[in-house]
Write a protein that holds these residues in place. Sequence first.
Motif, PDB file in Angstrom:
ATOM      1  N   LEU A   1      46.428  37.401  34.140  1.00 12.41           N
ATOM      2  CA  LEU A   1      47.522  37.693  35.062  1.00 12.41           C
ATOM      3  C   LEU A   1      48.339  36.441  35.356  1.00 12.41           C
ATOM      4  CD1 LEU A   1      48.935  39.696  36.999  1.00 12.41           C
ATOM      5  CD2 LEU A   1      47.262  39.016  38.750  1.00 12.41           C
TER       6      LEU A   1
ATOM      7  N   ARG B   1      41.991  37.912  35.951  1.00 17.53           N
ATOM      8  CA  ARG B   1      42.745  37.005  36.828  1.00 17.53           C
ATOM      9  C   ARG B   1      43.473  35.947  36.012  1.00 17.53           C
ATOM     10  NH1 ARG B   1      42.089  33.755  41.548  1.00 17.53           N
ATOM     11  NH2 ARG B   1      43.990  32.495  41.628  1.00 17.53           N
TER      12      ARG B   1
ATOM     13  N   LYS C   1      52.373  35.084  33.985  1.00 17.87           N
ATOM     14  CA  LYS C   1      53.489  34.669  34.838  1.00 17.87           C
ATOM     15  C   LYS C   1      53.960  33.252  34.539  1.00 17.87           C
ATOM     16  CE  LYS C   1      51.754  37.471  38.697  1.00 17.87           C
ATOM     17  NZ  LYS C   1      51.214  37.427  40.096  1.00 17.87           N
TER      18      LYS C   1
END
Length: 300
Positions: free
Chosen positions: A159, A156, A163
């Motif tokens: 990820l 998580r 971004k």
Amino acid sequence: TINDPPLRMRGHSKDHQPGRPQIVVEAVTAEGFVVNKETHPGNRADKSVLAATAKKAVDELEFARGATWTGDTGMNSKKAQDALDELGLDWVLGEGRARTDEVREVIAAKGEFTQHPDNVDLAYRAEKRGEKLFVVRLNRLEQKRRLKTIERHLARVRLELGKDDKVSGHGRRLCGLLSHKTYGPYVRKKPDDATRLELDPDAVALQREIAGRSVISSKLDDPLEIDAIYRRLYEVEGAFRTLKSELDLRPIRHRKAPRIRAHVLLCVMALNVVRWIERKTEKRLPRLRDILTPLCAQRI
């Protein structure tokens, strides 16, 4: 105000329902039976009741004067330990994984674990600090589960950092991740670029190292005795599980304090009756219910 002093209060909800008023039920068990119970306002912390409870039990119950008191991490505090010492009581209390800086040092310290003689999945390591003996327990089954959980957390974090990894001006998702008590400790500023974020390898290594570990402490000297005493907390956990499920302690559909306390008292009395029947029949409550539910009595 319905009750003075208030009883139905909003506080830390272990059921993740902070918007609902609640009460705190305190129970002292011995051999599976509840020997003392109190009902407190819902905003009262668990650790704040231990000292008064121990003093009351020692004053009113003769067998409590030589008993060893056990509580989980939520009941542990310096004040509680001092109160038990003043009463001349031995104690075994949970320390969790990060209750204090000392606990964090103990759980992360290097050392060889000793295999538990009665449980192949459990090992332990003891460390004496002052008058207290810290017992670090390693549960290998919990270690496997925890390592899988850590990998999910890292996925998580990777990820979100893929971004957006800006220290300032980042989006709401990364902001929520940084302030999260689980995900936040995995992140740090890049050493070569203070405006960017990255995974903290030291934090990741530490979490992997202490996976499956927990700490308990006592002033007793035998680590196996301390562990055996602490594991008897399952009696308390089992009592509350039965109260909340089979005996319908909750939801409480009362608002006035005397009715709330009466409801709790009836549930506790029912629990003690259940425990007595279980010992006599050597069957658990769900099985007894299956046997007795089809039976009925008719007057002829």
